[in-house]
Enzyme design. Sequence first.
Site, PDB file in Angstrom:
ATOM      1  N   SER A 170       0.577   3.648  -4.193  1.00 58.51           N
ATOM      2  CA  SER A 170       0.862   2.318  -4.832  1.00 58.51           C
ATOM      3  C   SER A 170      -0.215   1.545  -4.957  1.00 58.51           C
ATOM      4  O   SER A 170      -1.166   1.604  -4.035  1.00 58.51           O
ATOM      5  CB  SER A 170       2.080   1.741  -4.121  1.00 58.51           C
ATOM      6  OG  SER A 170       1.486   1.354  -2.905  1.00 58.51           O
ATOM      7  N   LYS A 171      -0.067   0.577  -5.709  1.00 56.24           N
ATOM      8  CA  LYS A 171      -1.183  -0.189  -6.200  1.00 56.24           C
ATOM      9  C   LYS A 171      -1.521  -1.251  -4.751  1.00 56.24           C
ATOM     10  O   LYS A 171      -2.529  -1.672  -4.319  1.00 56.24           O
ATOM     11  CB  LYS A 171      -1.016  -1.241  -7.305  1.00 56.24           C
ATOM     12  CG  LYS A 171      -2.347  -1.918  -7.474  1.00 56.24           C
ATOM     13  CD  LYS A 171      -2.126  -2.520  -9.168  1.00 56.24           C
ATOM     14  CE  LYS A 171      -3.334  -3.173  -9.617  1.00 56.24           C
ATOM     15  NZ  LYS A 171      -3.162  -3.416 -10.997  1.00 56.24           N
TER      16      LYS A 171
END
Length: 492
Positions: free
Chosen positions: A246-247
């Site tokens: 995930s970012k």
Amino acid sequence: MTETRLRFPPSPTGYLHIGGARTALYNWLYAKKTGGKLILRIEDTDIERSTRESIDGIIEGLQWLGIDWDEGPYFQTEFGDDHQRAAARLLEQGKAYKCFCTKEELDAKRESALAAKNSLGYDGTCRRLGTEEAAAKESAGLPYVIRFKVPERQGKLSYEDKVLGTISCDYKEVDDFVIVRSNTKPLYLLCNVVDDIRDRISHVIRGQDHMTNTTRQVLLYEALDAPLPVFAHMPLTMDTKRAKISKRSHGEIVAVQFYKENGFLPWAFNNFLVLLGWAPGNDQEIFSREELIEAFSLERINTSHAIFNYRKNDPKFFTDPKAIAINEHYLRTMDIEELALYVKVELQKEGLWKEEYEKESRQWFVDTIDLIRARYHTLRDFVTLGRAYFADDFAICDKARKKNLDKYPDLQKWLPLLADSYEELEDFTALETERIARETADEAEVKPGVIINGMRTAVTGQLAGPSMFDILMALGREKVVPRLRAVPALYA
Ligand code: GLU
């Protein structure tokens, strides 16, 4: 056979990430392989979280990757009537019901179920309401949601997954799920199916994270009298510690935009993406567009999770090394004219592009990028490591300065002398320039490497590169001579 129809239905609540791009790619490949169609549908029903910026970003990312679609973009919000009609029909046919349970009641039920270790699903209170009772609650103005009435059946609820085989669970495990919220807004589970039915989607290829939705959606297809599409669930993309990427935890490297900005070739990136979750069954790793369309199949999608191999604090591996290796492969082997188009864009971004590279200096331009590409990893390298070929204001790499210049202060004398000889040379050829460089080394009583490496750093700023004398030919006498003359300034 009827036409295959695939879809990529992103929710526009963020950037296009690696997982989304891979889903789009698999759907695109399968559409191409079967001569079918790909539909782009923006699932923007979550109005609070959907943004125009995200829609633009997703479309831009797909365009960069070269993933084109045949229909759309359709916007889910434009089909609100279809969703409402479907909900009304399910109610009418007794396949759904209104549920008046309040949040407090549901929370209390959950808690006691938790304590008694019972299933946490909805207990069906309002399913058992009599028609009159329900009508009374409704006319009293009590808010309600609409729940789907999961059929009371013995045995298993099952469907065939192209990747995972038969997927099944007990009917008892599926509770009556909400399809329309109390604010009358239909939920994703329903909208997604209604849209897939209307768009005549034949194959749904999406991540395994959607499997709990699929179980319930299978029931919706049946209730809406529609045939099931073929389902194919892809493995998730995990990091090396088996956490979902995930970012938030991995930063920019999970966004497709990062690869666009950092000099990845779009096809090379597709080639990397396809291998995250699919394998051809032999050891081939590099595929042209046509080869991949030919080789791709749903059956060969992996069942186990894909590993995105990212080593955070290692600058050499600023992303998965495989992504870099595949990019290098294309960079070094692709048609030079095609590469020239990409390098042009990078030079333009830096203000280094000259029109003459397309006219009188065309040959020089393609020969030069052909010479320097062998050691490059990304397109950015042409304007960073390769800046000296296109500009006079290039930086000297620290390591090169230490190793090739600082250790040999006498180069301040010898390299300008070499510049004089080069200026006087009748034929400025690779052979002649090498001969004179070796003579200079003899005179200076050093190994030829000292002169050659010092010269390399002085004229290109780099520690390593192609053959020095090929470099001199690429730069030309008019650049080489002043750069060698200016060597004392590099010691200042
Ligand atoms: N909008 C959903 C998502 O982005 C679509 C899932 C699907 O049905 O493929 O996750």
